[in-house]
Each structure stands twice: as structure tokens, then as C-alpha cells.
Write an enzyme that holds these catalytic residues in place. Structure first.
Site, PDB file in Angstrom:
ATOM      1  N   TYR A 283      81.906 -11.108  68.474  1.00 12.16           N
ATOM      2  CA  TYR A 283      80.468 -11.111  68.195  1.00 12.16           C
ATOM      3  C   TYR A 283      80.210 -10.904  66.699  1.00 12.16           C
ATOM      4  CZ  TYR A 283      80.158 -10.553  73.239  1.00 12.16           C
ATOM      5  OH  TYR A 283      80.311 -10.717  74.590  1.00 12.16           O
TER       6      TYR A 283
ATOM      7  N   LYS B  17      87.320 -12.340  78.859  1.00 10.53           N
ATOM      8  CA  LYS B  17      88.058 -11.577  77.843  1.00 10.53           C
ATOM      9  C   LYS B  17      89.316 -10.910  78.402  1.00 10.53           C
ATOM     10  CE  LYS B  17      83.983 -10.869  74.993  1.00 10.53           C
ATOM     11  NZ  LYS B  17      82.898 -11.073  75.955  1.00 10.53           N
TER      12      LYS B  17
ATOM     13  N   ASN C 159      76.698   3.707  78.441  1.00 14.33           N
ATOM     14  CA  ASN C 159      77.401   2.682  77.681  1.00 14.33           C
ATOM     15  C   ASN C 159      76.404   1.897  76.829  1.00 14.33           C
ATOM     16  OD1 ASN C 159      79.769   0.960  77.081  1.00 14.33           O
ATOM     17  ND2 ASN C 159      78.584  -0.605  78.171  1.00 14.33           N
ATOM     18  N   GLU C 160      76.629   1.875  75.524  1.00 14.64           N
ATOM     19  CA  GLU C 160      75.868   1.029  74.587  1.00 14.64           C
ATOM     20  C   GLU C 160      74.362   1.164  74.778  1.00 14.64           C
ATOM     21  OE1 GLU C 160      77.298  -2.984  74.854  1.00 14.64           O
ATOM     22  OE2 GLU C 160      79.144  -2.455  73.831  1.00 14.64           O
TER      23      GLU C 160
ATOM     24  N   ASN D 116      82.602   0.432  71.107  1.00 11.56           N
ATOM     25  CA  ASN D 116      82.904  -0.918  71.602  1.00 11.56           C
ATOM     26  C   ASN D 116      82.728  -1.859  70.416  1.00 11.56           C
ATOM     27  OD1 ASN D 116      82.900   0.388  74.045  1.00 11.56           O
ATOM     28  ND2 ASN D 116      80.915  -0.407  74.707  1.00 11.56           N
TER      29      ASN D 116
ATOM     30  N   TRP E 121      89.041  -4.888  76.101  1.00 10.75           N
ATOM     31  CA  TRP E 121      88.057  -5.454  77.033  1.00 10.75           C
ATOM     32  C   TRP E 121      88.496  -6.876  77.323  1.00 10.75           C
ATOM     33  CZ3 TRP E 121      84.695  -2.959  79.839  1.00 10.75           C
ATOM     34  CH2 TRP E 121      83.783  -3.707  80.582  1.00 10.75           C
TER      35      TRP E 121
HETATM   36  C1  GCB Z   1      80.210  -4.830  75.863  1.00 14.82           C
HETATM   37  C2  GCB Z   1      79.857  -4.236  77.176  1.00 14.82           C
HETATM   38  C3  GCB Z   1      80.575  -4.916  78.313  1.00 14.82           C
HETATM   39  C4  GCB Z   1      80.562  -6.412  78.106  1.00 14.82           C
HETATM   40  C5  GCB Z   1      81.270  -6.739  76.814  1.00 14.82           C
HETATM   41  C6  GCB Z   1      81.283  -8.227  76.512  1.00 14.82           C
HETATM   42  O1  GCB Z   1      80.089  -4.244  74.836  1.00 14.82           O
HETATM   43  O2  GCB Z   1      80.060  -2.864  77.219  1.00 14.82           O
HETATM   44  O3  GCB Z   1      79.956  -4.568  79.513  1.00 14.82           O
HETATM   45  O4  GCB Z   1      81.153  -7.081  79.172  1.00 14.82           O
HETATM   46  O5  GCB Z   1      80.626  -6.103  75.756  1.00 14.82           O
HETATM   47  O6  GCB Z   1      82.189  -8.915  76.921  1.00 14.82           O
HETATM   48  O7  GCB Z   1      80.350  -8.699  75.870  1.00 14.82           O
END
Ligand code: GCB
Length: 859
Positions: free
Chosen positions: A483, A577, A413-414, A477, A557
């Protein structure tokens, strides 16, 4: 008799009964453990002090990640339990641990039998050769959740709660049994190579262990339809060698199979039995089968059973308020019910494989699932790390191999977040090389499903790295409107991706915005954590996702708020979130999402949980204030009524319509009405409005006004029952502020993300008005108290400010005399309002987070 002894005797009796029956027996070992935290590395057999009684699922971190001023305990915990049964000679005794975070060492009678690394997959320990007969056996488990550079996850925006946090089972087996081997599967692997509406084929590979000499056996496979009717029975004679036997079977075809689909998750059951000498049943297992065929396509997205199906769903973390990660099976199942009730057809079990009970529920209730190993954000370039990751991937695939819900195995992931091509090229290349290894491992372990890597939104970097060319699906993502500033950016991002990779299927693995139900806004902005901005974010992102057929699907998310100790948002230590809170209460965004996802008719008045409101009346009108209300719906038209009077009918666009509602003092009754397919639907809301007038300030019972300086949002303090109002520009006859600026930090938007100590009212202290400014209150003459709320968010010791009331200085000096660092501080003064009311002047390099004004003598 103590409960504990009673449990042991019960286990003893059950085990003796089970020894008499022939197939496998499964016993829960969840009850009757003792637990102690101890960094001792040697087995803790002798120590008697300090152990406390627990049952599993258990974690020692259910509370400390949420406690101010301390790190949560990442160390060692010990669990022990007496096994009080008499082992039978002809039986095998296996312990199955569904999940222990993150390193488990298993001892029996002081002897170490096994070590398992990784907190999200099951493992099995055969204790047969080590069981003492005629006396109790002492089981002891050490669990370690310290950071280990060789075990993923190395990092992550979630808590790594330590403990035996999933079920533990004792499996009592015969000398011949199905055997899941080193990856702790069931031992039966079923595939459905050809499926159509007319016919389905089934292949199975069955692994059996024969603990005796070579012998003749019979393998029977019986398929039961979803209604329990037998579809076929298939028998095969076998000659079992000593040790492990693998048998490949082609089972009879199934005519006109009832297909598995999120709308109708028909499950067949394959009952597999192994008999010795033709009649003695030695083992029996049931495997659910869902007949479906699917495809991901670069242009058309996801196709299930021949039809395009836009995946719309959520991510889910496995923790819950107050429980950490130690949830019962029924709590996991309840989560799936909630997810299904939203209309979701898709689930990403981010960032790790989750409880079997959750996945069983996804199979049964119908969710398309992508599952991944916890390889989050970083790798260690060591053979140990690589091997642990590979083993995790294999364990995940083997353990969840038969699930019709699962269509994707993901990993990583990322991985490039925070990386830079020039600076980090060698590491990026290592990551890419390792992705190739995991891709190969995954495809070999399961050629029937897709692979995926979820990335963050730096398209160019991932392209350059080669990571986009490895998996079968590229996940993104994307946080446009959170952000990233541009709330319309998601569509452009995907269009650009699609132009470069028209044939590689893609989906949005994360998008989301934080919200705190205590924060509400009439003028929501990015990063204010208001319920209303989360709605705006969801609305805009869903629109852009749904407009693009090549985007196979999306996962919000997150479905639920979850624990993440590193976070200092409006609610510290929580990633907010979620469409629902940490304890599973729906936020408005849940209903908004429902209106996009659900096929049932949805009608919901937005912001209706914001029941008690306080406001200044509209300028020039003391009796009313206008506020906007969205109505979320998937119907065509909706009419909104206020106190029985129609505010007009509106056409629903992109699943919502918005009304301006003139709210008067007291109760305001709202009712939304729609009709689809001849059926009427309605939703109601009651809003209590308190309109602050000049007279209120004079009234004896007036409890004061609370101003959240530097904030554009309303905040409700549940503990003190206080409504904090946003800053408003001054207008004659009202109160308001002139001058100064709202604190903006980084490019995140309003306020700061610093944790504020000594308060649970972070949203009051995280926003601030700065510079030179004045608050004017057009209130009746008299004596008042004014309380200033301050946390030092950006100032250093050299900055001075003066605060005066109607010209008399209340405070003059360094801001640090007022408050140190980010500690919440309040200071009260008595002030006098004259004929022109009260003017509070802030000069110098001033800053203030909140102001409360009370009539002297009132509470
Ligand atoms: C993301 C991550 C996740 C975080 C989310 C966030 O991209 O994959 O683990 O919790 O952002 O809320 O910043």
C-alpha cells in the site's frame, strides 16, 4: 435402521453407560443436525419442509462469498436436533458451543434458554432443568450473521460466515463439578508465578459448583510430567457451600522443570479431581501446563526463559477453500503443522480467538501466540457495543487462560484507519477512552500476560490520539512496498517509533503483499500480484525487521490466502497475501520465508513452480533467453548447475543468491547444491521453455500468441492452457509494442482493482494499454485471426478509438460499442499479413487489454 436413528441409539447407550461411571462425560453433538435458512424470528418447531441434513462444523456461506454478482447471505439460519436420552436425576447436562457466528439463541422444547452474542468464543448452556424425562428433547438453535451495530466486528477484510461452525458438545456432569461460569472457561485457572530453570511454582484457582447442600469434599491435584510420570499429588479437604465455590491453591514447587519453548514445547498436565466423602470421584479435568517465563523489552525485544528470542511468524485466518470457516479439528491442527514447518515460532490469531483445537496444537507444537478480539477498524459509541466487547475480551481470556502458547492479549485493530484528527477527534477520543477500559479489563483478568493494540502505519495520528500510551506493547501493520510505495520504508518507520517510544516494546503485527500463482514476472512491480513481487517484498521487509533487535517480532499477513468478499484483486473475493494458497499450496514466498525462519538447512530454487514458460528469444540470438533465478537458503554458499554445467558458486546474502540462467528451447535442468556441517543438500528444477520464433507463426500447429496488453507480467490461464505474455517493446524480427501507456490507477501501481465480470482471467482484463500505439508482428505473410480483449476500465461514452490492421480499419467508434463497463469482452477479426508482417494501429483515445494472434485455421 437409518443412520440418524442409529446415532441417537448410540448416544442413548453411551449416556447410560456414562451415567454409571462417576466423572464427567463429554459427547460430541456434531452429527445429526437439520438445517434451514429462514428469517423467521419465532422458533421453527413446527415447520417440516425444506430442512436438510447437516453435521457441524457447518456454515451456509461456504460458497456464496466467492460467487460473482451477489452478496453472501447474511441472515438467519436454524439448526435442530433431537436429544434422545433419558436424563438421570443426579446429573447435570450442559451444552458447549465452541463457536457460532454470530448471534445464537438456544431453545429446548420450544423454550428459549440462552442468547450468545459474538462468533469467536465459546458459550455453555445448562439445559438440566428444562429436560423432559421419558421423551425426546428438541433442541433448536437460531443463528444470525447479520450486521449488528452493537457486536464486533463491524467491519473487516474477511468474511463473516454464518453458522454453527465449531464443535458442539454435551457435558454430562455430577452434582458437584468444576464450573467455568459465565465466561465458559474450564473452571480451573492455573498460573506459574515464579519459573526458573531450577524451580517453578504453581498457583491455581478452582471454581466448583455444588448443586446440593453444603458438603465435605476433597480436591486432588496431581501433576504429571511430559513423560506421564507423576511429579506430585496435592490433596485438600474442603467444605463446599451450596452454589459456586472458589478455592485458591498454592501447589508444590517443581524442581528443575522442563521448560516450554517453541523448540521444545514440554507440556505438563495438571489433573484436578474432586471427591465427595473421600472416595467418590465427582469430577475430573486435565489442564496442560507449560513452564516458561517471558518479558517484552523496549530495547531487547522478546525474552523467553532468559534468552532473547526474535519472534518470526505469521497471521492466520480460520477459513479454507470450499469450506468457509467450518473446518474440522484435524484441519486446524494441520494448519499449525504447516506453520511450524515454515520455521515460524510466532502466531497471531487475527482478527479473533480461534478454534480450541488450533490453540491446543500451538501449545503442543510450540508457537508463541498473540490473540485478540474482533474489534476491527470501528466502534459504535453505545453501551451495548462496549459491553459486548468487554464480555468478548473476558471470554477470550477465561477460555484460553491456561495456554502456555499465549503471551499477549490484544484488542482493537487499526482503529484510526481512514481517520483524520481535525475531522474525527471526538470519535478518536472515544476510541482512546474505550481502549483504556479494555486495557484495565484485560490486566485485571490476567496480570500475567502482556497487552497489545495493532495499529496501521500513521504514527503521528496514533501518537496524538494517546493510543500508543495505553497497551504494554504497540503492534504495527505496515505495508511498505504494497500500500505504501517505498519498499525500504519499514526500517525508517520503526527507527522513528523507537526514537519516540524507546521503552515501549513493539512488534510488526502485519506485513504482506498479494500474489496469484498464475502471475509471474521477470520485472516485478508493486501491485502486479506476481509471485516475484511478493518475494521481493518479503525479502526487503524481512531484512529490515531482522536488522532491528528492538522489534520483538513479526507476523506475515498472511500464512494462507483467505476469503474476503470485498476484494477485487487478481483473484476476486480472495485476499491473496498468503504464503500459501487458500487450499494450502506453498507459494515461492513460503520457501523464501522458510530460509529466514527455519533452523533446518533450507535450499530452494525460487520461481521453480513456474515450469512452463513462453518467451521471445533474446534479440540477436534465436536459441536462448536469459532469465533470473534466486536460490533461497540459510547456508553460506550455493552452486547452481544448468544441465550439469556449473553456473558458478555464490555467497548467500540475506538468505538468497541470484543467477542469470540462459534457458534454451525445451527442458532446462537446474540443480542447486550446498553443504553445511559436512552434509550435502540439493534442490532441483525443470523449466520447459518455448521460444517463439518467426517460423512458429508460420507452422500449421502453432496455437497463437496471447499478449496481455498493458501488463508487465506473464499470466497463465489454467482453464484454456494459455500463456499470456507481457507487452514488450518492438525489436526487429520479433513482435512488440510502440507508444501508448500502461494503465495505472490510484497510486496502487499497475492495472485496476475493479472486479471484471464474465471471466476468471481478471489479470488479462485488469491491465490495459491506453492512448495511441501500435503492435508490430514480424510474421510470415498469410491470413490470421486477431482477437481483441477489452473491458471498459476508465473510459466514458464520449471516447472514440480506431483499430486498423495494415491500414484497413477493423473498428472505429465509441469504446462502449465494444464493451460495457467492466464486463470482459472479446471480438475477432480476420486479417492479412504482408511482406512486412502485421501492424495493428490503435488511434484516437484507444484502450486494449489483450490481443490474441492466430494463424487462420489453427485453434
Ligand atoms: C490490514 C488489516 C487486515 C487486512 C490487511 C490487508 O491492515 O488489518 O485485516 O486484511 O490489512 O490485506 O489489506
Amino acid at each position: 435402521m437409518s443412520i440418524k436413528n442409529f446415532c441417537f441409539i448410540l448416544l442413548l447407550v453411551t449416556l447410560q453407560v456414562s451415567a454409571a461411571s462417576s466423572a464427567r462425560q463429554i459427547h460430541s453433538l456434531n452429527a445429526g443436525w437439520e438445517f434451514i435458512l429462514s428469517e423467521n424470528n419465532a422458533p421453527l418447531t413446527e415447520s417440516t419442509l425444506g430442512w436438510k441434513n447437516v453435521s457441524v462444523p457447518h456454515t451456509w456461506n461456504n460458497a456464496d462469498p466467492f460467487t460473482e454478482g451477489q452478496d453472501y447471505h447474511r441472515g438467519m439460519g436454524w439448526y435442530r436436533k433431537t436429544l434422545s436420552f433419558t436424563p438421570q436425576k443426579q446429573k447435570r447436562y450442559l451444552l458447549r458451543f465452541e463457536g457460532v457466528n454470530q448471534v445464537a439463541q438456544v431453545y429446548l422444547n420450544g423454550q428459549k434458554l440462552a442468547t450468545h452474542k459474538g462468533g469467536y468464543t465459546a458459550f455453555v448452556v445448562d439445559i438440566t432443568p428444562h429436560l423432559k424425562s421419558g421423551s425426546d428433547n428438541q433442541l433448536l438453535i437460531s443463528v444470525d450473521n447479520r450486521h449488528d451495530a452493537n457486536i464486533p466486528p463491524l467491519k473487516g477484510d474477511f468474511n463473516f460466515y454464518g453458522g454453527i461452525y465449531r464443535d458442539v458438545w454435551l457435558e454430562v456432569l455430577n452434582q458437584v463439578h468444576f464450573d467455568g461460569g459465565e465466561y465458559a472457561s474450564s473452571g480451573v485457572y492455573v498460573t506459574t508465578p515464579e519459573v526458573s530453570a531450577d524451580e517453578a511454582s504453581i498457583s491455581a484457582q478452582v471454581h466448583m459448583h455444588n448443586h446440593g447442600q453444603e458438603r465435605q469434599a476433597k480436591l486432588v491435584n496431581r501433576l504429571l510430567a511430559p513423560d506421564g510420570e507423576q511429579v506430585f499429588i496435592h490433596e485438600q479437604a474442603l467444605s463446599l457451600q451450596a452454589g459456586l465455590n472458589k478455592v485458591d491453591l498454592t501447589l508444590p514447587e517443581v524442581a528443575k522443570p522442563k521448560l516450554w519453548h517453541p523448540d521444545h514445547p514440554h507440556l505438563y498436565t495438571l489433573e484436578s479431581e474432586v471427591y465427595l466423602n473421600d472416595e467418590k470421584l465427582f469430577d475430573k479435568l486435565s489442564t496442560p501446563i507449560g513452564f516458561r517465563w517471558f518479558k517484552f523489552d523496549g530495547k531487547k525485544g522478546f525474552i523467553l526463559n532468559g534468552e532473547q528470542l526474535k519472534l518470526i511468524g505469521v497471521n492466520r485466518h480460520q477459513d479454507f477453500a470450499g469450506l468457509g470457516n467450518a473446518l474440522s479439528n484435524s484441519q486446524h491442527q494441520d494448519d499449525i503443522k504447516l506453520i511450524k514447518s515454515s520455521g515460524s515460532n510466532f502466531l497471531r490469531t487475527a482478527h479473533y480467538p480461534q478454534d480450541p483445537a488450533l490453540l491446543d496444537a500451538a501449545d503442543q507444537q510450540g508457537l508463541v501466540v498473540t490473540m485478540e478480539i474482533p474489534l476491527d477498524h470501528d466502534i459504535t459509541d453505545s453501551e451495548d457495543f462496549y459491553q459486548n466487547s468487554i464480555r468478548m475480551q473476558r471470554e477470550m481470556i477465561h477460555q484460553h487462560f491456561n495456554r502456555p502458547s499465549v503471551v499477549i492479549w490484544a484488542y482493537m485493530n487499526e482503529m484510526l484507519l481512514g481517520r483524520n484528527w481535525q475531522r474525527d477527534k471526538p470519535l478518536i477520543m472515544k476510541i482512546t477512552e474505550f481502549a483504556k477500559v479494555l486495557e484495565k479489563v484485560t490486566r485485571e483478568a490476567d496480570p500475567s500476560r502482556y497487552t497489545m493494540i495493532p495499529n496501521h502505519g500513521d504514527f503521528e495520528l496514533y501518537k496524538k490520539s494517546g493510543l500508543l500510551d495505553i497497551p504494554m506493547i504497540v503492534g504495527w501493520n505496515l505495508y511498505y512496498g504494497w500500500y505504501e510505495k517505498d519498499i525500504d520504508g519499514l526500517g525508517d518507520f520503526f527507527d522513528n517509533y523507537h526514537a519516540h517510544y524507546p521503552d515501549t516494546p513493539t512488534l510488526i503485527t502485519e506485513y504482506g503483499a498479494g500474489s496469484d500463482p498464475r502471475i509471474r514476472s521477470l520485472d516485478p512491480v508493486r501491485f502486479d500480484f506476481s509471485i516475484e513481487w511478493q518475494n521481493e517484498f518479503m525479502q526487503q521487509n524481512l531484512k529490515q525487521i531482522q536488522q532491528r533487535p528492538f522489534v520483538a517480532g513479526s507476523a506475515v499477513w498472511n500464512m494462507f490466502d483467505f476469503g474476503s468478499q470485498g476484494r477485487n484483486d487478481a483473484v476476486p473475493f480472495i485476499n491473496s497475501k498468503g504464503l500459501m494458497t487458500f487450499d494450502r499450496k506453498p507459494k515461492d514466498s513460503f520457501y523464501l520465508f522458510e530460509s529466514w525462519a527455519n533452523k533446518e538447512t533450507i535450499l530452494h530454487i525460487g520461481s521453480k513452480n513456474w515450469v512452463d514458460r513462453v518467451s521471445q528469444p533474446a534479440p540477436g540470438d534465436d536459441d536462448v533467453v536469459s532469465q533470473t533465478f534466486p536460490v533461497y537458503s540459510n547456508s553460506e554458499k550455493v552452486t547452481l548447475y544448468l544441465n550439469g554445467r556449473s553456473l558458478g558458486e555464490k555467497r548467500i546474502q540475506d538468505h538468497q543468491a541470484i543467477w542469470n540462467v540462459p534457458l534454451a528451447e525445451g527442458k532446462n535442468y537446474l540443480r542447486a547444491v550446498t553443504e553445511t556441517a559436512g552434509k550435502k543438500y540439493s534442490d532441483e528444477a525443470v523449466i520447459n521453455m518455448e521460444l517463439l520464433s518467426r517460423d512458429d507463426f508460420a507452422a500449421e500447429e502453432f496455437e497463437g500468441v496471447f499478449i496481455n496488453s498493458g501488463s508487465p507480467f506473464y499470466f497463465f490461464d489454467e482453464n484454456e492452457n494459455r500463456h499470456w505474455l507481457p507487452d514488450e517493446p518492438y525489436q526487429q524480427g520479433r513482435w512488440g509494442v510502440t507508444g501508448g501507456e500502461i494503465l495505472m490507477t490510484r497510486d496502487r501501481g499497475v492495472g485496476t482493482d475493479k472486479n471484471i465480470l464474465d471471466t476468471s482471467n481478471e489479470p488479462v482484463f485488469q491491465t490495459q494499454r491506453q492512448g495511441e500505439f501500435e503492435y508490430q508482428f514480424d510474421i510470415p505473410a498469410g491470413q490470421y485471426t486477431v482477437t481483441f480483449y477489452l473491458a471498459n476500465l476508465t473510459h466514458n461514452n464520449s471516447e472514440e478509438m480506431t483499430i486498423s490492421a495494415n491500414g484497413s480499419v477493423l473498428f472505429s467508434g465509441h469504446i462502449s460499442e465494444f464493451t460495457k463497463n467492466t464486463v470482459a469482452f472479446e471480438k475477432q477479426f480476420t486479417v492479412k499479413a504482408g511482406q512486412d508482417g502485421l501492424k495493428l494501429t490503435f488511434s484516437g483515445d484507444a484502450a486494449i487489454n489483450g490481443i490474441a494472434l492466430n494463424k487462420l485455421g489453427s485453434s
